[in-house]
Design a protein around this motif. Structure first.
Motif, PDB file in Angstrom:
ATOM      1  N   UNK A  59      52.172  42.345  40.527  1.00  0.00           N
ATOM      2  CA  UNK A  59      51.316  42.851  39.450  1.00  0.00           C
ATOM      3  C   UNK A  59      50.110  41.954  39.195  1.00  0.00           C
ATOM      4  N   UNK A  60      50.295  40.637  39.276  1.00  0.00           N
ATOM      5  CA  UNK A  60      49.185  39.718  39.046  1.00  0.00           C
ATOM      6  C   UNK A  60      48.065  39.950  40.069  1.00  0.00           C
ATOM      7  N   UNK A  61      48.429  40.011  41.348  1.00  0.00           N
ATOM      8  CA  UNK A  61      47.418  40.233  42.386  1.00  0.00           C
ATOM      9  C   UNK A  61      46.760  41.602  42.252  1.00  0.00           C
ATOM     10  N   UNK A  62      47.560  42.618  41.952  1.00  0.00           N
ATOM     11  CA  UNK A  62      46.995  43.961  41.804  1.00  0.00           C
ATOM     12  C   UNK A  62      46.030  44.023  40.623  1.00  0.00           C
ATOM     13  N   UNK A  63      46.351  43.323  39.536  1.00  0.00           N
ATOM     14  CA  UNK A  63      45.422  43.275  38.398  1.00  0.00           C
ATOM     15  C   UNK A  63      44.116  42.590  38.791  1.00  0.00           C
ATOM     16  N   UNK A  64      44.201  41.520  39.580  1.00  0.00           N
ATOM     17  CA  UNK A  64      42.990  40.826  40.043  1.00  0.00           C
ATOM     18  C   UNK A  64      42.155  41.736  40.953  1.00  0.00           C
ATOM     19  N   UNK A  65      42.810  42.463  41.813  1.00  0.00           N
ATOM     20  CA  UNK A  65      42.096  43.388  42.707  1.00  0.00           C
ATOM     21  C   UNK A  65      41.413  44.485  41.893  1.00  0.00           C
ATOM     22  N   UNK A  66      42.120  45.051  40.928  1.00  0.00           N
ATOM     23  CA  UNK A  66      41.537  46.098  40.077  1.00  0.00           C
ATOM     24  C   UNK A  66      40.356  45.556  39.285  1.00  0.00           C
ATOM     25  N   UNK A  67      40.499  44.324  38.787  1.00  0.00           N
ATOM     26  CA  UNK A  67      39.413  43.693  38.045  1.00  0.00           C
ATOM     27  C   UNK A  67      38.185  43.528  38.949  1.00  0.00           C
ATOM     28  N   UNK A  68      38.406  43.089  40.176  1.00  0.00           N
ATOM     29  CA  UNK A  68      37.303  42.940  41.124  1.00  0.00           C
ATOM     30  C   UNK A  68      36.657  44.269  41.456  1.00  0.00           C
ATOM     31  N   UNK A  69      37.457  45.303  41.625  1.00  0.00           N
ATOM     32  CA  UNK A  69      36.917  46.645  41.886  1.00  0.00           C
ATOM     33  C   UNK A  69      36.037  47.119  40.734  1.00  0.00           C
ATOM     34  N   UNK A  70      36.506  46.883  39.518  1.00  0.00           N
ATOM     35  CA  UNK A  70      35.733  47.291  38.338  1.00  0.00           C
ATOM     36  C   UNK A  70      34.425  46.517  38.251  1.00  0.00           C
ATOM     37  N   UNK A  71      34.473  45.227  38.503  1.00  0.00           N
ATOM     38  CA  UNK A  71      33.250  44.421  38.477  1.00  0.00           C
ATOM     39  C   UNK A  71      32.275  44.893  39.538  1.00  0.00           C
ATOM     40  N   UNK A  72      32.778  45.193  40.718  1.00  0.00           N
ATOM     41  CA  UNK A  72      31.901  45.660  41.792  1.00  0.00           C
ATOM     42  C   UNK A  72      31.277  47.005  41.432  1.00  0.00           C
ATOM     43  N   UNK A  73      32.083  47.907  40.879  1.00  0.00           N
ATOM     44  CA  UNK A  73      31.575  49.231  40.509  1.00  0.00           C
ATOM     45  C   UNK A  73      30.497  49.132  39.430  1.00  0.00           C
ATOM     46  N   UNK A  74      30.641  48.186  38.509  1.00  0.00           N
ATOM     47  CA  UNK A  74      29.668  48.005  37.428  1.00  0.00           C
ATOM     48  C   UNK A  74      28.493  47.137  37.853  1.00  0.00           C
ATOM     49  N   UNK A  75      28.607  46.475  38.978  1.00  0.00           N
ATOM     50  CA  UNK A  75      27.551  45.577  39.433  1.00  0.00           C
ATOM     51  C   UNK A  75      27.536  44.261  38.666  1.00  0.00           C
ATOM     52  N   UNK A  76      28.677  43.893  38.080  1.00  0.00           N
ATOM     53  CA  UNK A  76      28.741  42.662  37.277  1.00  0.00           C
ATOM     54  C   UNK A  76      29.414  41.530  38.049  1.00  0.00           C
ATOM     55  N   UNK A  77      29.123  41.446  39.308  1.00  0.00           N
ATOM     56  CA  UNK A  77      29.714  40.413  40.144  1.00  0.00           C
ATOM     57  C   UNK A  77      28.653  39.402  40.539  1.00  0.00           C
ATOM     58  N   UNK A  78      29.099  38.258  41.020  1.00  0.00           N
ATOM     59  CA  UNK A  78      28.192  37.215  41.488  1.00  0.00           C
ATOM     60  C   UNK A  78      28.445  36.991  42.971  1.00  0.00           C
TER      61      UNK A  78
END
Length: 89
Positions: A59-78
């Motif tokens: 669950x921890x890794x899946x939450x991190x992956x989902x968080x990264x997907x959301x950041x990428x979709x919003x363009x809020x990544x570095x």
């Protein structure tokens, strides 16, 4: 995924092992009793499947992956430059 009868599989075992590894595609080995059918796959593919199952069940890794997907979709990544270890080339 191809299927082969047990008797043919047994006669050409080495060829089928090579095919499964080269193609990265599993092979169904059939028997007269369908309850005895098996699936043959390369170890490399089996290991990859097991690792995928471990990640999906964490669950921890899946939450991190989902968080990264959301950041990428919003363009809020570095983006960052790749850091290389000078000792390892």
């Amino acid at each position: 995924m191809d299927a082969v009868a047990y008797s043919n599989f047994r006669q050409k075992l080495k060829d089928y092992m090579r095919q499964v590894n080269d193609d990265s595609d599993a092979l169904i080995v059939t028997s007269k009793n369908s309850e005895e059918n098996i699936v043959v796959m390369g170890k490399r593919d089996y290991d990859a499947m097991q690792e995928t199952m471990r990640v999906l069940s964490n669950n921890y890794l899946m939450d991190k992956i989902k968080q990264g997907d959301q950041q990428f979709a919003k363009g809020t990544f570095k983006t960052h430059d790749l850091i290389t270890d000078e000792n390892n080339g």
